[in-house]
Design a protein around this motif. Structure first.
Motif, PDB file in Angstrom:
ATOM      1  N   SER A  19      43.393  41.622  44.917  1.00  0.00           N
ATOM      2  CA  SER A  19      43.477  41.690  43.977  1.00  0.00           C
ATOM      3  C   SER A  19      42.381  43.871  44.087  1.00  0.00           C
ATOM      4  O   SER A  19      43.523  44.583  43.288  1.00  0.00           O
ATOM      5  CB  SER A  19      42.418  41.436  42.881  1.00  0.00           C
ATOM      6  OG  SER A  19      43.034  40.283  42.249  1.00  0.00           O
TER       7      SER A  19
ATOM      8  N   LEU B 108      44.530  39.489  38.851  1.00  0.00           N
ATOM      9  CA  LEU B 108      43.269  38.494  38.075  1.00  0.00           C
ATOM     10  C   LEU B 108      43.739  37.544  37.671  1.00  0.00           C
ATOM     11  O   LEU B 108      43.528  36.823  37.271  1.00  0.00           O
ATOM     12  CB  LEU B 108      42.092  39.512  37.607  1.00  0.00           C
ATOM     13  CG  LEU B 108      41.142  40.596  38.509  1.00  0.00           C
ATOM     14  CD1 LEU B 108      40.144  41.347  37.503  1.00  0.00           C
ATOM     15  CD2 LEU B 108      41.005  39.725  39.611  1.00  0.00           C
TER      16      LEU B 108
ATOM     17  N   LEU C 190      39.624  38.653  44.364  1.00  0.00           N
ATOM     18  CA  LEU C 190      38.949  39.420  43.931  1.00  0.00           C
ATOM     19  C   LEU C 190      39.097  40.954  45.667  1.00  0.00           C
ATOM     20  O   LEU C 190      39.675  42.163  44.646  1.00  0.00           O
ATOM     21  CB  LEU C 190      37.596  39.987  44.018  1.00  0.00           C
ATOM     22  CG  LEU C 190      36.900  40.711  43.889  1.00  0.00           C
ATOM     23  CD1 LEU C 190      37.600  41.402  41.864  1.00  0.00           C
ATOM     24  CD2 LEU C 190      35.761  40.935  43.602  1.00  0.00           C
TER      25      LEU C 190
END
Length: 319
Positions: free
Chosen positions: A105, A96, A102
């Motif tokens: 990640s 992040l 996202l």
């Protein structure tokens, strides 16, 4: 470059804080854990044969850690789970901070978090393969000690351990068994001890051997003839294995070195032909979303390559 260094230093600092906190908090929790373990042991003594078994996931971790790390306690399991969670959180924070998507990640942090578990599975496989090639020495010595000690299997297991100088992996498994056999209280606990032994080798001959141990210890059966039959089959298997040693090894060399070599060659090409420097390379690998995804997939393929190599390089010595 300074921004990347600052990010690395910050996450190392976070890791040190978490590790320090764990070292401070864990001694405070240990009395409670020991107390719960004492109470659980007391309750187990009061239970009858129909009592509930351990949760299968906890039991799986207990066996895995016991065999691979030669440690067996709730503290070790809790430490392992905490380490995995910390690695997952740190990897997520790193992604992040590097402004990765996202989904990327989450995938990267999950993969990083389960890496200790994957490492233990690989180590378990290596231990099982190496243990499988120690079968003849183990069974031969166990039979000798079984006859010397008047068909007392517990004593035979205990006396076999010091003689397994050329069988380090099965010696370790038998040593754990010898310790626990002196403390088992009922047939259910004996079954758990036998299960751990078979889990550490996971071959047909180990299952047969363990079944004979169980019958001898639990019911007092004389299993000498059965053990000698297992030994004869293992000697025949060893002769077959010796003939198969001339297997072509060039393919294994390619599996072992091809993927890492290609990655190193690609990095070298970036510096040599495309004008990359250290700062630009790090920025592309960890700050650019596409570059970071390429790095993740490259590491994943290298890991898969290593797993395949270990699985096919040397198969188990089994019936």
């Amino acid at each position: 470059m300074s921004g990347n260094m600052e990010m690395v230093i910050r996450f190392v600092f976070y890791l040190l804080i978490l590790a320090g906190s764990w070292l401070v908090i864990m001694p405070l929790l240990m009395p409670s854990l020991k107390s719960r373990k004492t109470v659980k042991r007391y309750r187990d003594n009061q239970k009858e044969q129909g009592s509930k078994k351990k949760n299968k996931y906890y039991r799986h971790l207990e066996l895995l850690i016991s065999v691979t790390l030669n440690r067996k306690s709730p503290y070790i399991i809790l430490t392992f789970l905490t380490l995995s969670a910390v690695l997952m959180v740190l990897a997520l924070l790193f992604c992040l901070s590097a402004k990765q998507p996202l989904l990327t990640s989450l995938m990267f942090s999950f993969g990083f978090g389960i890496s200790p578990y994957v490492f233990l599975l690989l180590r378990l496989y290596v231990i099982r393969v190496k243990s499988s090639y120690e079968a003849v020495g183990l069974v031969t010595e166990l039979i000798n000690q079984y006859k010397i000690n008047w068909f007392n299997m517990i004593e035979a297991v205990d006396r076999t351990v010091p003689h397994l100088k050329n069988e380090p992996f099965t010696r370790r498994a038998l040593f754990r068994m010898a310790i626990e056999l002196k403390q088992y209280r009922n047939i259910e606990e004996l079954d758990e001890i036998i299960q751990e032994f078979t889990y550490s080798i996971k071959t047909e001959w180990a299952i047969l051997l363990a079944n004979n141990m169980f019958l001898s210890i639990g019911y007092g059966d004389n299993v000498q003839v059965s053990l000698e039959d297992i030994l004869e089959e293992l000697k025949e298997l060893k002769a077959i294995t010796e003939k198969d040693k001339q297997f072509n090894t060039e393919s294994f060399i390619m599996i072992k070195y091809l993927a890492p070599g290609l990655y190193i060659a690609s990095v070298f090409s970036m510096f040599q032909f495309f004008g990359f420097n250290i700062k630009k390379f790090i920025a592309y690998q960890f700050q650019n979303p596409q570059g970071f995804q390429f790095f993740i997939f490259t590491m994943l393929f290298i890991l898969i390559n290593a797993i395949v190599y270990y699985f096919v390089r040397r198969p188990k010595n089994d019936f």
